[in-house]
Design an enzyme around this catalytic site. Structure first.
Site, PDB file in Angstrom:
ATOM      1  N   CYS A   8       0.856  -1.188   0.000  1.00 20.34           N
ATOM      2  CA  CYS A   8       0.000   0.000   0.000  1.00 20.34           C
ATOM      3  C   CYS A   8       0.891   1.236   0.000  1.00 20.34           C
ATOM      4  O   CYS A   8       2.101   1.131  -0.157  1.00 20.34           O
ATOM      5  CB  CYS A   8      -0.990  -0.017   1.177  1.00 20.34           C
ATOM      6  SG  CYS A   8      -0.266   0.213   2.806  1.00 20.34           S
ATOM      7  N   ARG A  14      -3.261  -0.657   5.463  1.00 21.44           N
ATOM      8  CA  ARG A  14      -3.862  -1.728   4.669  1.00 21.44           C
ATOM      9  C   ARG A  14      -2.942  -2.913   4.414  1.00 21.44           C
ATOM     10  O   ARG A  14      -3.356  -4.070   4.565  1.00 21.44           O
ATOM     11  CB  ARG A  14      -4.353  -1.175   3.331  1.00 21.44           C
ATOM     12  CG  ARG A  14      -5.468  -0.173   3.470  1.00 21.44           C
ATOM     13  CD  ARG A  14      -5.798   0.491   2.167  1.00 21.44           C
ATOM     14  NE  ARG A  14      -4.673   1.334   1.736  1.00 21.44           N
ATOM     15  CZ  ARG A  14      -4.584   1.911   0.556  1.00 21.44           C
ATOM     16  NH1 ARG A  14      -5.534   1.731  -0.345  1.00 21.44           N
ATOM     17  NH2 ARG A  14      -3.553   2.676   0.251  1.00 21.44           N
ATOM     18  N   ASP A 123      -8.326   3.611   1.795  1.00 22.82           N
ATOM     19  CA  ASP A 123      -7.237   3.848   2.751  1.00 22.82           C
ATOM     20  C   ASP A 123      -7.803   4.460   4.028  1.00 22.82           C
ATOM     21  O   ASP A 123      -8.261   5.608   4.027  1.00 22.82           O
ATOM     22  CB  ASP A 123      -6.204   4.781   2.125  1.00 22.82           C
ATOM     23  CG  ASP A 123      -4.927   4.872   2.947  1.00 22.82           C
ATOM     24  OD1 ASP A 123      -4.934   4.487   4.127  1.00 22.82           O
ATOM     25  OD2 ASP A 123      -3.920   5.333   2.377  1.00 22.82           O
TER      26      ASP A 123
END
Length: 160
Positions: A8, A14, A123
């Site tokens: 990420c 994440r 996100d």
């Protein structure tokens, strides 16, 4: 051994969530010896920082052990090191290609592809919504395991 790198932007929300969820799933199925699972960032912004407190809190709420991790940046050599480089969103995928170049071996994917979906995992750094992120990460990781089984990369689970 199947080597998976989750990626990420900052490697604190994440991708670390996906790393912990995937490790939990393979541990629970007794197949952890078949995997090497890690995570990385496409940016340098969070390098050295620990897993985001929101990710830790959500994983603990789900009784999933948090993998001890400090953010690291993805390297071009990761393309040769890992079998699967799995981004959380389309911007990650673009940045992954910027870092490693072309994808001749077709190793780069978005996590939600394995859940049979198109789209990005939001996100939580920006949304603050770790619940939705967890739901999407969990579906993607479960789908990834199904993919490995269907593609014969993993043998069937032992009979109980």
């Amino acid at each position: 051994m199947i080597k998976v790198l989750f990626i990420c932007h900052g490697n604190i929300c994440r991708s670390t969530m996906a790393q912990s969820v995937m490790q939990y799933l393979v541990n629970r199925q007794g197949i952890s010896a078949a995997f090497q699972i890690d995570s990385a960032a496409t940016s340098r912004e969070e390098i050295g920082n620990p897993v985001h407190p929101g990710t830790v809190e959500k994983l603990q709420k789900e009784s999933i052990p948090v993998i001890p991790h400090r953010a690291v940046q993805m390297k071009a050599s990761d393309y040769e090191e890992y079998d699967y480089l799995i981004g959380m969103d389309s911007a990650n995928l673009r940045n992954m290609r910027r870092i490693v170049g072309d994808d001749p071996e077709k190793k780069m994917f978005l996590l939600l592809e394995f859940a049979g979906e198109k789209g990005d995992i939001a996100d939580p750094w920006y949304t603050g919504n770790f619940e939705d992120t967890y739901r999407d990460v969990r579906r993607g990781c479960e789908g990834l395991l199904v993919y490995f089984r269907l593609s014969k990369k993993l043998s069937a689970p032992p009979a109980r």
